[in-house]
Scaffold this active site. Structure first.
Site, PDB file in Angstrom:
ATOM      1  CG  HIS A  54      -1.738  -1.186   1.413  1.00  0.00           C
ATOM      2  ND1 HIS A  54      -2.783  -1.474   0.572  1.00  0.00           N
ATOM      3  CD2 HIS A  54      -1.706  -2.190   2.318  1.00  0.00           C
ATOM      4  CE1 HIS A  54      -3.353  -2.611   0.955  1.00  0.00           C
ATOM      5  NE2 HIS A  54      -2.716  -3.063   2.010  1.00  0.00           N
ATOM      6  CG  HIS A  90      -6.745  -5.559   1.326  1.00  0.00           C
ATOM      7  ND1 HIS A  90      -7.268  -5.074   2.500  1.00  0.00           N
ATOM      8  CD2 HIS A  90      -5.403  -5.481   1.438  1.00  0.00           C
ATOM      9  CE1 HIS A  90      -6.269  -4.725   3.300  1.00  0.00           C
ATOM     10  NE2 HIS A  90      -5.135  -4.945   2.677  1.00  0.00           N
TER      11      HIS A  90
END
Ligand SMILES: Nc1ncnc2c1ncn2[C@@H]1O[C@H](COP(=O)(O)OP(=O)(O)O)[C@@H](O)[C@H]1O
Ligand SMILES: Nc1ncnc2c1ncn2[C@@H]1O[C@H](COP(=O)(O)OP(=O)(O)O)[C@@H](O)[C@H]1O
Ligand SMILES: [Mg+2]
Ligand SMILES: [Mg+2]
Ligand SMILES: [Mg+2]
Ligand SMILES: [Mg+2]
Lengths: 199, 332, 332, 199
Positions: free
Chosen positions: B58, B220
């Site tokens: 991320h 996600h």
């Protein structure tokens, strides 16, 4: 017990080694596509450690293996799947049946508590619980491998019809319905090898 | 898979190695682990340490936010996987002499399990550490069940504001209660436009049709309000802002800090057009804006999409928001 | 096309509107044009102004680099199209009282034609303005024809270093000669991994197969050394660095500033892995590194790819490189 | 001349308006896919201004139109294609042929100088030059529309076999070989309407 456990770990490694790509593919359908790679990392470190720790008492060996699996794997599956490896160190040759039952009971308790999970949530628990039920029902006899294997296959198949209440599949639009659970699949492999080596 | 990487198993380690080399004036590895990122110039131990454990993939969050005035440490997990409780505990242990330690955890199952384990280990070792659970994504649970919500980009407000206040020497209890207050004044809603590729599986993380967007998707690919045909920025922003305004009572004169976060492939051009429309929406309700943050900070690889986070601020929060930080990848 | 935009004809104006609203503490429109971005706090007129005219679609450059210690103005064209000479001249005219004005132009045909026209208009109006042509892309012309090379990400060194030195009040002639010196010490090579989509045509800007990369592609898909199968970061970096080292004689002890620029979709994770490999390559030749810049700065929409730029620096350049700037999107 | 020029600009606008999507598609094949949109912006502003400026002398009108086209279009095509509009303001009714020739000569000179371009480079020049040659050869007679139209069609077709030495197509792997040049195409449209209205 050391030689049975060594066999268990090495055979589990071999099985996961040949199946982890399949497991990743399964986790692509119902998760983020990494369960095979993750459990492979765990069982690889277990194998390496086992080959190094043969001189320690079994419970110490398994505690170290469990911790290292947890660290290597990370995530939800690392912390939950390493529990059984830790508990399994408390096996008692002279009290085989009841110590196995105890291992399963303690593992299930911890998984439920840490994972905030229950039977039917489509997870590794849906393998452990049916096995425990079988063991308890048969606690007075010698456990039969083929019967356990049947329970394992059946329980895994049942996860196909479950909608996930935990794990990443919980957030899928269909909650993984129609596919077996990847964690359940790798747990089934590991438990099959466990009884195969132990009994 | 078209990613510029070396060995798949080494992605996180190669990345962190590059990161530490490039920013050696400001960050370093801990002595014992190349998965724990620390400030080169640690905080005075009289002060409370702020750390976070989270999965990687991320970037720049969270390693990029370790720095003076922001985080003291980041314990880095594998791609999309929380670090183990053992490793997080190792991070906490570094601050055992500090006046307490706050472990920030974004509300995702694996992160929470391992964070809780780390806090238990800290207790066993008599280390003063608390877990602060962060959640803000209104698509993931209804009003009234706020604590079931996932952590999204709006958690940024907690990082920055607690990072700044802890640097000033504020005590742990005050930090914790301000952190919770910030959390309760924050709302986030995201939209996915196209999936990136997981560097582990080499496959798309989720599927969207060519003309489809997904309102409320998590970082996600977790599901939210569902699929829609793509339309103009103005229409999408109205839809998203209406949902945020249904969830939180804003009133005339409120001063809001907006954060428009890109999830990877969405261009800054688009993020600025989106901001322009968010600003217009807020203006129509006479809500004021303070120092917005607009860029890619919390990504899901090269996914396209963005989130809108709003913090309904008070003066203290605003001052802490703009206070200086040396973190290599946080820039107001 | 999956872009979050409103009316296609309004993309640039909507974007600039959002940009100015979000950064009103630091930048503003010129009085006469919403295509000219200025600093909110202009430079003292005793100093030389530095401005650039360029097409948009490459954000954050160049609007994001207007600020104290960096650019005084950016004249913004349509997507991938240079602004007209008339508009650039309007930008120059704003600085007619300053001690001269330097117009930076990245070497692309439309930019050069319009830049030259602007400078002629300035001459006609007795305004002291010079054009500084920037080029660095070694894939676009061979050694010996350096001035035929396209402007790539390495032009960043000129922007930043002249921006900083002009802020200190250095006179125009010195700035121009340092600018040329920086240019001559800079080499850039880029690689395209996947095409983004043009917001005008709604189509991919160029085509690459699923396992293919293109070494030396320019920022609009212009051709270079040609197509290759994708391989590991280490192999790609070796290939690119070998070409750069063929083009410029580096020697032991040189202190190089590396800039790894992402072209849009390539993740920071990858850029850091790439940097790790660039660092190893340089270390092997005992070349030192100073304060690298790693992020997306000069993009081609959501194209995947990156460039490596190296400036073989002297002490003056290094000090100017790290000197402070208030530009909203330049962050070392 | 005002009414002929008005007709020219309005008809060019109509033609570009119906063709610009095609022109964008062509520029996708040999450039960056925006030539249609770009020339459409230019001709739209020309039309608007023309409708507002009917009272000014023709050369002033065309100078203003040229400048605004350049500003609206930007890029290489804006600065180059606006040149003809500026020069065209110098038309002289009493010296029609020689003033037209002069307009073309001056336009070509400026395009070559600013664009660093020559005949055969696959550009707008490859329309202007053959037309100029024809005009010069026929300077003593009345220019015939149908002959000019033939020159225009032929010259445009020839750009198909050229490899671009200027513009974005220069950087394509095949330099645009096999496709007509987008700028040449829009120039052909505009010149066709020019003579159509003027002669
Ligand atoms: N809360 C939970 N309780 C029990 N099992 C869980 C829980 N969360 C996840 N799992 C198991 O973990 C498996 C996924 O593991 P893995 O893919 O390695 O982790 P992640 O979901 O973090 O990518 C699931 O298939 C499920 O069996
Ligand atoms: N140097 C030049 N000389 C002459 N014509 C040129 C030159 N550069 C570009 N052109 C013309 O411009 C056309 C492309 O215009 P357009 O697509 O509007 O601009 P851009 O290439 O900036 O996107 C080309 O087809 C060519 O005819
Ligand atoms: Mg998984
Ligand atoms: Mg995972
Ligand atoms: Mg263009
Ligand atoms: Mg074009």
């Amino acid at each position: 017990m050391h030689s049975a456990y060594k066999k268990w770990i090495l055979n589990s490694y071999d099985k996961i080694n040949s199946d982890y790509v399949e497991l990743d593919k399964l986790d692509q359908l119902v998760g983020d596509g990494d369960h095979g790679s993750t459990i492979y990392k765990g069982i690889t470190v277990a194998k390496q450690l086992y080959l190094n720790k043969l001189t320690s008492p079994l419970d110490e060996t398994m505690a170290i293996i469990s911790k290292q699996m947890r660290i290597e794997m990370g995530g939800a599956s690392g912390i939950l799947m390493s529990i059984f490896f830790d508990e399994s160190g408390k096996i008692d040759k002279s009290n085989l049946n009841s110590s196995i039952i105890d291992i399963f009971e303690k593992s299930i308790d911890k998984i439920m508590k840490i994972g905030k999970v229950k039977a039917g949530d489509k997870s590794i628990l849906d393998i452990y619980i049916p096995v425990l039920n079988f063991l308890k029902k048969n606690s007075d006899f010698q456990f039969k491998k083929n019967e356990i294997n049947e329970i394992l296959s059946l329980s895994l198949a049942k996860t196909k019809e479950m909608e996930a209440q935990v794990g990443r599949a919980k957030f899928l639009e269909n909650r993984g319905l129609g596919f077996i659970d990847p964690g359940a699949k790798s747990t089934e492999i590991i438990l099959r090898e466990y009884f195969e080596s132990l009994l | 898979m078209k990613k510029i990487i070396n060995n798949k198993d080494q992605i996180v380690d190669d990345m962190l190695s590059g990161y530490i080399k490039a920013n050696s004036d400001r960050v370093k590895f801990s002595n014992n682990s190349k998965r724990i990122i620390l400030r080169s110039h640690p905080k005075n131990i009289e002060k409370t340490a702020i750390l976070i454990g989270n999965g990687s993939g991320h970037e720049p969050i969270a390693m990029g936010w370790v720095g003076e005035g922001l985080l003291d440490a980041n314990v880095v997990g594998d791609i999309f996987a929380a670090p183990s409780g053992d490793l997080i505990f190792e991070g906490i242990e570094i601050f055992k002499e500090n006046s307490g330690c706050i472990l920030l955890i974004s509300n995702h199952a694996g992160d929470v399990m391992n964070g809780e384990m780390a806090i238990e280990l800290a207790k066993e070792h008599n280390i003063d550490a608390d877990l602060l659970l962060m959640y803000d994504d209104i698509a993931s649970a209804p009003r009234g069940s706020e604590d079931q919500r996932r952590g999204g980009a709006g958690t940024t407000f907690i990082y920055k504001i607690l990072g700044a206040l802890s640097e000033m020497g504020e005590k742990k209890e005050t930090l914790l209660s301000l952190g919770k207050f910030v959390r309760d004044q924050t709302r986030t809603l995201s939209i996915a436009v196209a999936s990136g590729v997981s560097p582990i599986s080499g496959k798309k993380i989720f599927h969207l049709d060519d003309d489809e967007v997904f309102i409320g998707m998590g970082v996600h690919g977790e599901s939210g309000y569902g699929r829609q045909k793509i339309s103009s920025s103005k229409k999408i922003i109205k839809l998203m802002m209406d949902k945020i305004f249904d969830d939180y009572q804003y009133k005339e004169g409120d001063i809001v800090i907006p954060f428009i976060n890109g999830s990877g492939a969405t261009t800054l051009m688009e993020l600025l057009i989106i901001y322009n429309d968010v600003e217009e929406y807020l203006a129509q309700y006479k809500i004021k804006i303070y120092k917005p943050l607009i860029n890619e900070y919390i990504t899901t690889q090269e996914s396209a999409g963005f989130s809108i986070s709003l913090l309904n601020s008070n003066e203290q929060m605003r001052n802490l928001w703009i206070s200086p930080s040396s973190a290599p990848y946080f820039h107001l």
